[in-house]
Design a protein around this motif. Structure first.
Motif, mmCIF file in Angstrom:
data_model
loop_
_atom_site.group_PDB
_atom_site.id
_atom_site.type_symbol
_atom_site.label_atom_id
_atom_site.label_comp_id
_atom_site.label_asym_id
_atom_site.label_seq_id
_atom_site.Cartn_x
_atom_site.Cartn_y
_atom_site.Cartn_z
ATOM 1 N N LEU A 27 -31.693 -37.313 -20.092
ATOM 2 C CA LEU A 27 -30.924 -37.470 -21.330
ATOM 3 C C LEU A 27 -31.813 -37.621 -22.558
ATOM 4 C CD1 LEU A 27 -28.083 -39.864 -20.079
ATOM 5 C CD2 LEU A 27 -27.893 -37.428 -20.589
ATOM 6 N N ARG A 60 -20.444 -41.126 -18.452
ATOM 7 C CA ARG A 60 -19.566 -40.382 -19.370
ATOM 8 C C ARG A 60 -19.837 -38.888 -19.262
ATOM 9 N NH1 ARG A 60 -15.414 -38.498 -22.684
ATOM 10 N NH2 ARG A 60 -16.298 -37.401 -24.452
ATOM 11 N N MET A 61 -21.114 -38.508 -19.214
ATOM 12 C CA MET A 61 -21.463 -37.093 -19.128
ATOM 13 C C MET A 61 -20.887 -36.474 -17.851
ATOM 14 S SD MET A 61 -25.268 -35.418 -19.294
ATOM 15 C CE MET A 61 -25.519 -33.790 -20.024
ATOM 16 N N SER A 68 -27.905 -46.924 -20.424
ATOM 17 C CA SER A 68 -28.221 -45.533 -20.063
ATOM 18 C C SER A 68 -27.294 -44.982 -18.991
ATOM 19 C CB SER A 68 -29.680 -45.429 -19.610
ATOM 20 O OG SER A 68 -29.955 -46.351 -18.569
ATOM 21 N N GLY A 84 -17.771 -44.421 -16.765
ATOM 22 C CA GLY A 84 -17.692 -43.240 -17.609
ATOM 23 C C GLY A 84 -16.299 -42.650 -17.481
ATOM 24 N N TYR A 118 -23.949 -43.920 -20.299
ATOM 25 C CA TYR A 118 -24.006 -42.617 -20.941
ATOM 26 C C TYR A 118 -23.972 -41.491 -19.900
ATOM 27 C CZ TYR A 118 -25.369 -45.233 -25.152
ATOM 28 O OH TYR A 118 -25.406 -46.094 -26.223
ATOM 29 N N LEU A 119 -24.731 -41.652 -18.821
ATOM 30 C CA LEU A 119 -24.725 -40.627 -17.785
ATOM 31 C C LEU A 119 -23.344 -40.532 -17.127
ATOM 32 C CD1 LEU A 119 -26.568 -38.593 -16.218
ATOM 33 C CD2 LEU A 119 -26.638 -40.343 -14.430
ATOM 34 N N TRP A 173 -25.578 -37.162 -24.201
ATOM 35 C CA TRP A 173 -24.676 -37.327 -23.058
ATOM 36 C C TRP A 173 -23.327 -36.648 -23.264
ATOM 37 C CZ3 TRP A 173 -27.061 -41.218 -25.778
ATOM 38 C CH2 TRP A 173 -26.288 -41.905 -26.712
ATOM 39 N N GLU A 174 -23.115 -36.067 -24.448
ATOM 40 C CA GLU A 174 -21.893 -35.306 -24.701
ATOM 41 C C GLU A 174 -22.081 -33.810 -24.447
ATOM 42 O OE1 GLU A 174 -18.899 -36.587 -25.390
ATOM 43 O OE2 GLU A 174 -19.706 -38.619 -25.334
#
Length: 375
Positions: free
Chosen positions: A334, A269-270, A263, A114, A266-267, A357-358
């Protein structure tokens, strides 16, 4: 440098079909287990993989409607939604994978990345952000009818000159745009410079050294799957952060959220976005590693490239405490069992504010834990 294909690029057609099918399976059964691969070539679409679900999905119907939505709806394009054969080979998911998931373990072995930085409002690197905006603008002009001479295939490449970590100016903008045969290259370039480049790239990034090229190899009439076979998962760098950050190496499209290579990316990146948005670092890269069937990550680290305002170990510990790293809890946190994936298949999986996730939902909690300066 970063590249961004349009949705008519053959590899993106494949990604779109895979995620459109995933969305439909999740719409019918949120606990569907889906792992699909798609290949498109002139006159044919192949869909293969493993699926376990309680719902029924009209796979040929979804495939053809997705192809039509992209814009391949005329025989002269060489790839026509109504005329495309759909060949399907789908089996039930392995019982050994089901067993690993039933123990709340990861649904795959994966290393994920991420990343976030303060170069843009979306906390994305400038090159990939501009490339996505340029390629999407190409598609929007075509699909709204303002540029009916454009065809679905295309790509944008952007090179940005930096001083250290600060972007100075855009060095190269290269557009590849499929077009009707009666359009001259000169008129095409003039139009795309005015209606795409100048409308998308902020003038502060254009200098006398900026080079703009449109279809540098010449005519681009024949494109899409009739000119080049397309497959899922072949644009993983443009799906993520361009060449600015590492890639975990895994593709995203066609996989349900039990696959941690999707998944957990995505986490991660968050988490990285929270660090930068909170002002704790100018750049942040989060690395996670999962092993199939194991309920917690086997590795977790962050890199802030010397830009941290708070000790890096404190940031890392706060992230571990605030965000759920267990695969099942990650999915719940999420809300990933919803049909949200088709909108990720083109123009990047990150930097789109509507995606869960944004969201900066844990920013205040992170600020409370990290407080002020280095201790």
């Amino acid at each position: 440098m970063a590249e961004s294909p349009t949705e008519g690029h053959p590899d993106k057609v494949a990604d779109l079909i895979a995620d459109a099918l995933l969305d439909e399976f999740l719409r019918k059964d949120p606990y569907s287990r889906v792992s699909l691969e798609v290949m498109v070539i002139s006159g044919m679409t192949f869909v293969a993989g493993h699926v376990s679900t309680e719902g029924y999905v009209d796979i040929p119907g979804i495939v053809r409607s997705t192809i039509k939505e992209v814009g391949y709806n005329r025989p002269e394009l060489g790839f026509d939604a109504d005329a495309s054969a759909v060949i399907i080979s789908i089996e039930e998911q392995s019982p050994e994978i089901v067993l690993g998931l039933s123990q709340e373990g990861a649904g795959d072995t994966a290393v994920v990345i991420g990343y976030a930085c303060n170069e843009t409002e979306s906390y994305m690197p400038l090159p990939i952000s501009l490339a996505h905006f340029l390629s999407k603008k190409l598609a929007d002009l075509r699909k709204t009818g303002r540029a009916p001479f454009l065809r679905p295939d295309g790509k944008a490449l952007v090179t940005v000159a930096y001083e250290g970590t600060k972007p100075l100016f855009v060095k190269d903008i290269i557009l590849f745009a499929q077009h009707d045969p009666d359009v001259s290259l000169e008129k095409l370039k003039e139009y795309l410079v005015e209606e795409v480049v100048k409308k998308v790239v902020p003038s502060r990034y254009i200098s006398k050294e900026t080079r703009i090229l449109v279809n540098p190899s010449g005519r681009f009439v024949l494109g899409g799957p009739v000119a080049d076979v397309g497959q899922t998962g072949r644009k993983i760098v443009s799906d993520a952060y361009g060449d600015t950050a590492y890639s975990g190496g895994s593709a995203f499209s066609g996989k349900d959220p039990t696959k941690t290579d999707r998944s957990a990316s995505y986490l991660a990146r968050m988490m990285a976005k929270h660090v930068v948005a909170g002002g704790f670092a100018e750049r942040c890269l989060v690395q996670l590693a999962y092993a199939f069937g194991v309920s917690e990550p086997i590795a977790f680290d962050i890199e802030t490239y010397g830009t941290e305002k708070v000790e890096k170990e404190r940031i890392k510990e706060a992230l571990r405490e605030i965000f759920p790293l267990n695969p099942r809890r990650m999915i719940e946190f999420l809300d990933l069992r919803k049909p949200i994936y088709k909108k990720t298949a083109c123009y990047g999986h990150f930097g789109k504010e509507e995606l869960p996730w944004e969201k900066l939902t844990k920013l205040e909690e992170l600020k409370e834990r990290l407080g002020g300066g280095i201790q």
